[in-house]
Design a protein around this motif. Sequence first.
Motif, short mmCIF file in Angstrom:
data_model
loop_
_atom_site.label_atom_id
_atom_site.label_comp_id
_atom_site.label_asym_id
_atom_site.label_seq_id
_atom_site.Cartn_x
_atom_site.Cartn_y
_atom_site.Cartn_z
N TYR A 94 134.19 84.32 3.36
CA TYR A 94 135.36 83.78 2.64
C TYR A 94 136.12 82.74 3.46
CZ TYR A 94 133.96 87.99 0.31
OH TYR A 94 133.19 88.96 -0.29
N ALA A 95 135.63 82.42 4.65
CA ALA A 95 136.27 81.40 5.46
C ALA A 95 136.23 80.05 4.74
CB ALA A 95 135.57 81.28 6.82
N GLY A 96 137.37 79.38 4.68
CA GLY A 96 137.44 78.09 4.00
C GLY A 96 137.40 78.17 2.49
N GLN A 97 137.54 79.38 1.94
CA GLN A 97 137.45 79.57 0.48
C GLN A 97 138.77 80.10 -0.09
OE1 GLN A 97 134.59 78.74 -1.16
NE2 GLN A 97 133.84 78.06 0.84
N ARG A 98 139.90 79.70 0.50
CA ARG A 98 141.18 80.33 0.15
C ARG A 98 141.55 80.15 -1.32
NH1 ARG A 98 144.17 82.74 3.64
NH2 ARG A 98 143.26 81.66 5.43
N VAL A 99 141.29 79.00 -1.91
CA VAL A 99 141.64 78.76 -3.31
C VAL A 99 140.80 79.65 -4.22
CG1 VAL A 99 141.65 77.07 -5.18
CG2 VAL A 99 142.44 76.40 -2.90
N ALA B 149 149.55 90.31 6.64
CA ALA B 149 148.79 89.07 6.74
C ALA B 149 148.63 88.58 8.17
CB ALA B 149 149.43 87.98 5.88
N GLY B 150 149.14 89.36 9.13
CA GLY B 150 148.89 89.06 10.53
C GLY B 150 147.55 89.58 11.03
N MET B 151 146.82 90.29 10.18
CA MET B 151 145.49 90.76 10.56
C MET B 151 144.48 89.62 10.50
SD MET B 151 145.16 94.56 8.88
CE MET B 151 145.71 94.09 7.25
N ASN B 152 143.49 89.69 11.37
CA ASN B 152 142.55 88.57 11.45
C ASN B 152 141.71 88.39 10.19
OD1 ASN B 152 141.02 90.84 11.82
ND2 ASN B 152 140.04 90.18 13.72
N VAL B 153 141.57 89.44 9.36
CA VAL B 153 140.74 89.30 8.15
C VAL B 153 141.36 88.36 7.13
CG1 VAL B 153 139.53 91.51 8.36
CG2 VAL B 153 141.73 91.42 7.16
N PHE B 154 142.65 88.05 7.26
CA PHE B 154 143.27 87.09 6.35
C PHE B 154 142.87 85.65 6.68
CE2 PHE B 154 145.66 90.74 5.18
CZ PHE B 154 146.28 90.48 3.98
N GLY B 155 142.38 85.44 7.89
CA GLY B 155 141.81 84.14 8.24
C GLY B 155 142.79 83.08 8.69
N PHE B 156 144.03 83.44 9.02
CA PHE B 156 144.99 82.46 9.52
C PHE B 156 144.75 82.22 11.01
CE2 PHE B 156 147.32 84.28 5.83
CZ PHE B 156 147.40 83.12 5.08
N VAL C 95 133.79 91.01 8.59
CA VAL C 95 134.97 91.50 7.89
C VAL C 95 135.26 92.91 8.38
CG1 VAL C 95 136.01 92.02 5.66
CG2 VAL C 95 134.43 90.10 5.88
N SER C 96 136.19 93.02 9.30
CA SER C 96 136.52 94.32 9.89
C SER C 96 138.00 94.35 10.24
CB SER C 96 135.67 94.55 11.15
OG SER C 96 136.01 95.79 11.75
N SER C 97 138.67 95.41 9.85
CA SER C 97 140.12 95.49 10.10
C SER C 97 140.55 96.88 10.55
CB SER C 97 140.89 95.12 8.83
OG SER C 97 140.60 96.03 7.79
N SER C 98 139.60 97.75 10.81
CA SER C 98 139.93 99.13 11.15
C SER C 98 138.87 99.69 12.09
CB SER C 98 140.00 99.99 9.88
OG SER C 98 140.14 101.37 10.21
N PRO C 99 139.26 100.60 12.98
CA PRO C 99 138.27 101.26 13.82
C PRO C 99 137.43 102.28 13.07
CG PRO C 99 140.44 102.15 14.27
CD PRO C 99 140.64 100.97 13.35
N VAL C 100 137.78 102.51 11.81
CA VAL C 100 137.05 103.49 10.99
C VAL C 100 136.39 102.77 9.81
CG1 VAL C 100 137.25 105.54 9.54
CG2 VAL C 100 138.60 105.36 11.63
N THR C 101 135.08 102.97 9.65
CA THR C 101 134.37 102.40 8.51
C THR C 101 134.05 103.52 7.52
OG1 THR C 101 133.37 100.69 9.89
CG2 THR C 101 132.34 101.11 7.75
#
Length: 348
Positions: free
Chosen positions: A221-226, A252-259, A152-158
Motif C-alpha cells: 500500500y506504499a504510495g497508494q494513499r488515495v 497514526a504514529g505507527m509505521n504501518v500508516f506509512g508517514f 505489514v506488522s504493528s504488534s509483537p503478536v500475530t
Amino acid sequence: MQIVHAPHLPVRQDWLALRSEPVLEPELLIVDAHHHLWDRQTGRYLADEFGKDVASGHRVVSTVYVQCRSMLRQDGPDAMKPVGEVEFANGIAAMFASGAYGRARCCEAIVGGADLTLGAELDAVLETMLQVSGGRLCGIRNPLAWHASPEVSSSPVTPPRDLMANPVFRQGVRALGRFGLSLDAWVYHTQLDDLYELAHAADRVTVVIDHFGGPLGVGPYAGQRVAVHAEWKQKLARLANLPNTRIKLGGAGMNVFGFDFPTRELPPSSEELASAWRPYFDTCVELFGVDRCMFESNFPVDKAMFSYGVLWNTFKRLASAMSADEKSALFSGTAATTYRLAIPGDKT
C-alpha cells in the motif's frame, strides 16, 4: 498466537526535544482514550514516564489503559495469566488516584486481555479480572491485526488469520455483553469487512475500532494513499451503520500508516500532523458523528514520531472548527460514555 519481534519504532527523546510548542486551548478537558504502559527490552514506560507526558500542559483528567501483554502472571493456568495485567493497571491507577502524580486519574478505565477463545473457561477469567480491577475493567482486547505481507506488522503478536470468524471467538465476544464489557479491536483496513460481520453478530456489545480503522501505507500500500482511503472509507461506512460501533482517532504514529516523519531532521509540528491526518479525521467524524468518535494518544507507541504535547495540539487543530459541545464529545465525552468514566463537570 505467534510472538515476533516488536515492530515499534524507537523513541528518541533528544530528537523529540527539538520541537516545542505552546499548548493550545489549555483548559479543554481531555480523556486519553487509549494508551499502554510497559517495562520491556524495547524500553520502560510506567507511571513516571507517562505522568511526565500527561503533565505536558494539556488538561488531561483521565485515561484508558489498553491491553498490551504487560505484567502477565508468571505462574498458574495460562488462561489466568492476563489477570496480572489488570492487577498491574489497577495498581498504577491507585498511584494516580492518590494525587501524588498530578491531577490526571490515569488508568481510570482498563481494557484487559482475556483470551476470547477460551469457551467455557472465559467466564471465570472475566469474573476474576472484574474482582481485581477495583471496578475499573470496562473492556477486553485480543490481538486481531493480521496481514499476509511481512512488511505489514504493528504488534509483537500475530493472531490467526481468520480469528474474527472463529465461532468460539465470536461466542467469547458475545459473552462480554453479559459482563457489561466492550470490545476494543485493532485491525487493518483490509480486515474491516470481517470486523463488520463480527460487530453485527454481537450487536449487544459495544465494539470500539482502534487507530482510525487502520488505513495502511506500507508494503503493498506504499504510495497508494488515495486508493487506500477510498477502500477504507467504503468499508468503514458499513461499520458506522451499526449502532454498537465507536472509533478512536489516533494511532497514526505507527509505521504501518506509512508517514515518513521519523526520517526527517526535525519532529513534525502539529500543523504538519493535522494536514496529514485531516482526511482520516474528517471521514471518521462524517461517518460516525462526534458522539461516537474519541481521541487517543496510543503512547508510548506513537511517541516515536511526536511528543505528547504536539499530539494534543494536533487534535485541537483538527477540531478547531467544531463547536464547544462537539469538542467536548471528541476530547472527553465519547470516551467517558464508552468506558463509564466520571469527569469534572460531567452532568450525569
